[in-house]
Design a protein around this motif. Structure first.
Motif, mmCIF file in Angstrom:
data_model
loop_
_atom_site.group_PDB
_atom_site.id
_atom_site.type_symbol
_atom_site.label_atom_id
_atom_site.label_comp_id
_atom_site.label_asym_id
_atom_site.label_seq_id
_atom_site.Cartn_x
_atom_site.Cartn_y
_atom_site.Cartn_z
ATOM 1 N N LEU A 1 -70.589 -87.101 -50.434
ATOM 2 C CA LEU A 1 -71.448 -87.369 -49.271
ATOM 3 C C LEU A 1 -72.842 -87.777 -49.730
ATOM 4 C CD1 LEU A 1 -70.526 -84.642 -46.641
ATOM 5 C CD2 LEU A 1 -70.239 -87.101 -46.476
ATOM 6 N N LEU A 2 -73.322 -87.114 -50.774
ATOM 7 C CA LEU A 2 -74.641 -87.451 -51.307
ATOM 8 C C LEU A 2 -74.657 -88.888 -51.823
ATOM 9 C CD1 LEU A 2 -77.287 -85.928 -51.590
ATOM 10 C CD2 LEU A 2 -76.695 -85.450 -53.949
ATOM 11 N N LEU A 3 -73.547 -89.288 -52.442
ATOM 12 C CA LEU A 3 -73.450 -90.666 -52.944
ATOM 13 C C LEU A 3 -73.482 -91.663 -51.782
ATOM 14 C CD1 LEU A 3 -70.865 -90.285 -55.835
ATOM 15 C CD2 LEU A 3 -73.249 -90.993 -56.015
ATOM 16 N N THR A 4 -72.844 -91.317 -50.657
ATOM 17 C CA THR A 4 -72.905 -92.225 -49.502
ATOM 18 C C THR A 4 -74.326 -92.319 -48.965
ATOM 19 O OG1 THR A 4 -72.421 -90.523 -47.872
ATOM 20 C CG2 THR A 4 -70.546 -91.649 -48.830
ATOM 21 N N ILE A 5 -75.078 -91.202 -49.047
ATOM 22 C CA ILE A 5 -76.485 -91.246 -48.630
ATOM 23 C C ILE A 5 -77.248 -92.226 -49.516
ATOM 24 C CG2 ILE A 5 -78.637 -89.940 -48.512
ATOM 25 C CD1 ILE A 5 -77.132 -87.560 -47.544
ATOM 26 N N LEU A 6 -76.986 -92.146 -50.821
ATOM 27 C CA LEU A 6 -77.673 -93.051 -51.743
ATOM 28 C C LEU A 6 -77.293 -94.501 -51.458
ATOM 29 C CD1 LEU A 6 -77.630 -91.161 -55.139
ATOM 30 C CD2 LEU A 6 -79.406 -91.319 -53.424
ATOM 31 N N ALA A 7 -76.026 -94.719 -51.117
ATOM 32 C CA ALA A 7 -75.612 -96.079 -50.765
ATOM 33 C C ALA A 7 -76.386 -96.545 -49.530
ATOM 34 C CB ALA A 7 -74.107 -96.113 -50.509
ATOM 35 N N GLY A 8 -76.586 -95.606 -48.583
ATOM 36 C CA GLY A 8 -77.343 -95.959 -47.373
ATOM 37 C C GLY A 8 -78.793 -96.259 -47.694
ATOM 38 N N LEU A 9 -79.326 -95.594 -48.716
ATOM 39 C CA LEU A 9 -80.725 -95.826 -49.090
ATOM 40 C C LEU A 9 -80.963 -97.277 -49.473
ATOM 41 C CD1 LEU A 9 -81.854 -92.723 -51.121
ATOM 42 C CD2 LEU A 9 -82.718 -93.534 -48.950
ATOM 43 N N TRP A 10 -79.943 -97.870 -50.061
ATOM 44 C CA TRP A 10 -80.059 -99.272 -50.439
ATOM 45 C C TRP A 10 -80.345 -100.114 -49.193
ATOM 46 C CZ3 TRP A 10 -77.045 -103.691 -49.473
ATOM 47 C CH2 TRP A 10 -77.368 -104.788 -50.280
ATOM 48 N N ARG A 11 -79.666 -99.789 -48.093
ATOM 49 C CA ARG A 11 -79.864 -100.508 -46.837
ATOM 50 C C ARG A 11 -81.290 -100.258 -46.304
ATOM 51 N NH1 ARG A 11 -78.695 -104.932 -45.471
ATOM 52 N NH2 ARG A 11 -76.524 -104.735 -46.066
ATOM 53 N N VAL A 12 -81.762 -99.016 -46.478
ATOM 54 C CA VAL A 12 -83.115 -98.705 -46.008
ATOM 55 C C VAL A 12 -84.143 -99.531 -46.771
ATOM 56 C CG1 VAL A 12 -84.881 -96.912 -45.860
ATOM 57 C CG2 VAL A 12 -82.537 -96.367 -45.280
ATOM 58 N N VAL A 13 -83.927 -99.655 -48.077
ATOM 59 C CA VAL A 13 -84.905 -100.385 -48.886
ATOM 60 C C VAL A 13 -84.811 -101.884 -48.627
ATOM 61 C CG1 VAL A 13 -85.545 -100.962 -51.245
ATOM 62 C CG2 VAL A 13 -84.997 -98.615 -50.658
ATOM 63 N N ARG A 14 -83.576 -102.406 -48.511
ATOM 64 C CA ARG A 14 -83.408 -103.839 -48.388
ATOM 65 C C ARG A 14 -83.616 -104.352 -46.973
ATOM 66 N NH1 ARG A 14 -81.062 -106.625 -52.510
ATOM 67 N NH2 ARG A 14 -81.677 -108.397 -51.237
ATOM 68 N N GLY A 15 -83.369 -103.550 -45.964
ATOM 69 C CA GLY A 15 -83.478 -104.004 -44.585
ATOM 70 C C GLY A 15 -82.272 -104.836 -44.208
#
Lengths: 313, 86
Positions: free
Chosen positions: B12-26
């Motif tokens: 689950l933590l890894l999926t959060i990190l994957a989501g962070l990529w979307r937060v940074v990239r927009g």
């Protein structure tokens, strides 16, 4: 330590540092706010890992929950004004960057040295707190410290919260959102479902604070979230900080706390030195007052002083 | 059992990190906000798993607060957003 735990620790620690860096380096303020919300969430997980569920609760409520809304409201204010949005310029000049890098490296070295120099076991006051828990008004050590052993500190903290509201109000008011636009039916339906749960959870957290992680700060934040949702959805009446009732409620926590302090002082035991047997009741009364005050403080910080109806005129 | 729970939390933590990529990239503000919303849900799941794995029942209360307050930022985002935000 198993391999999975080690992987979890490494992932949490590294992503926290990375998030902090990305938040500071974000080119837009909005991006920085969203990253900060994510940072709050990971921070809460880190506190949970560090065996500090009390701080994890507070971080989840304040860091990941309320701060985001306050920052978004501040951003909306900035964008309403013409060109008030500060331009984020990257640091120029290699000399300045070098000096900053050296400072950061020096701080890192000092912190590492301090950490390595800790005696084993590390100094702790737990040995003094735990034997005295029997005579305290709360069986949870954190609550006992906050509202019995060191109640004086908490009393002053509440006074600081009130000062924060006064300072925020003195900066003028910006009701959010535009009071003429009422939230959609979906939003209002959601708020109608969510609100009773939020109030129930706030009550649960105060009550639980007596013997387990929880307490007035977390409960007050949940209450504030409920209030801000009401304001955002347009369901509730606009918050009016000029009304005497709201002001009285805002100060109620400090009043109750000071009242208990004066009462215990007159009884001869010293301020906030609860008489035997009354500790639990007094602490619960103070916590309930604090919950209300903390909840209203956040709402007041968010909404500002002025009545939205007044603003329309 | 414990290792399984922790491994699930790690995932689950890894999926959060994957989501962070979307937060940074927009690229849009809504992309970033929705990704942050997803963290709330993943965070609840992670905390519930950790509460069981580490025998820390208080973490379930943290999950409760996450579940209640996750919606707050999204509602604020929708209601407070002005034209020209990003």
């Amino acid at each position: 330590m198993s391999g999975v735990t080690l992987a979890l620790d490494l992932l949490l620690g590294l992503s926290l540092v990375w998030l902090a860096w990305r938040t500071l380096a974000s080119p837009t303020l909005f991006g920085a706010i969203v990253l900060f919300i994510a940072f709050g969430l990971l921070m809460a997980l880190v506190w949970a890992r560090l065996d500090a569920p009390d701080i994890a609760l507070a971080e989840a409520a304040v860091g990941a929950g309320l701060t985001g809304v306050l920052l978004l409201a501040a951003l909306a204010d900035l964008q309403q004004g013409d060109n008030l949005l500060p331009v984020r310029e990257p640091l120029r000049g290699w000399l300045l960057q070098l000096i900053l890098a050296l400072c950061a490296l020096g701080l890192f070295t000092l912190l590492t040295l301090a950490l390595l120099g800790l005696p084993s076991p590390p100094p702790s006051l737990a040995g003094q707190v735990l034997p005295r828990l029997d005579g305290a008004g709360a069986s949870h050590p954190v609550t006992a410290v906050l509202l019995d052993f060191r109640a004086w500190d908490t009393l002053l903290e509440i006074a600081v919260l009130l000062l924060a509201v006064v300072a925020a109000w003195s900066l003028g008011s910006h009701p959010h959102p535009n009071p003429r636009i009422v939230g959609s039916e979906v939003l209002q339906g959601l708020v109608r479902v969510l609100l009773p749960f939020a109030v129930l959870s706030a009550g649960y957290l105060v009550w639980r604070g007596g013997f387990a992680p929880g307490g007035a700060f977390q409960a007050g934040t949940v209450l504030a979230a409920a209030g801000i949702l009401l304001l955002l959805s347009g369901l509730g009446r606009p918050f009016n900080g000029r009304h005497w009732l709201w002001r009285a409620l805002l100060a109620s926590g400090l009043f109750i706390f000071t009242g208990v302090a004066l009462g215990t002082l007159l009884l001869g035991g010293g301020a906030l030195d609860y008489p035997a047997g009354l500790g639990y009741g007094l602490i619960l009364a103070i916590e309930l007052g604090l919950t209300l005050t903390i909840g209203l403080t956040f709402i007041a910080l968010y909404a500002g002083e002025q009545d939205a109806a007044e603003e329309r005129e | 059992m414990n290792t399984l729970l922790l491994a699930a939390a790690l995932l689950l933590l890894l999926t959060i990190l994957a989501g962070l990529w979307r937060v940074v990239r927009g690229p849009t503000a809504a992309d970033r906000m929705l990704a942050a919303q997803l963290f709330g849900t993943s965070g609840v799941g992670t905390l519930l798993l950790l509460a069981e794995a580490w025998q820390q029942p208080a973490l379930r209360d943290v999950a409760l607060i996450f579940a209640l307050l996750a919606v707050l930022a999204l509602v604020a985002f929708v209601r407070l957003r002005h034209e020209g935000a990003e």
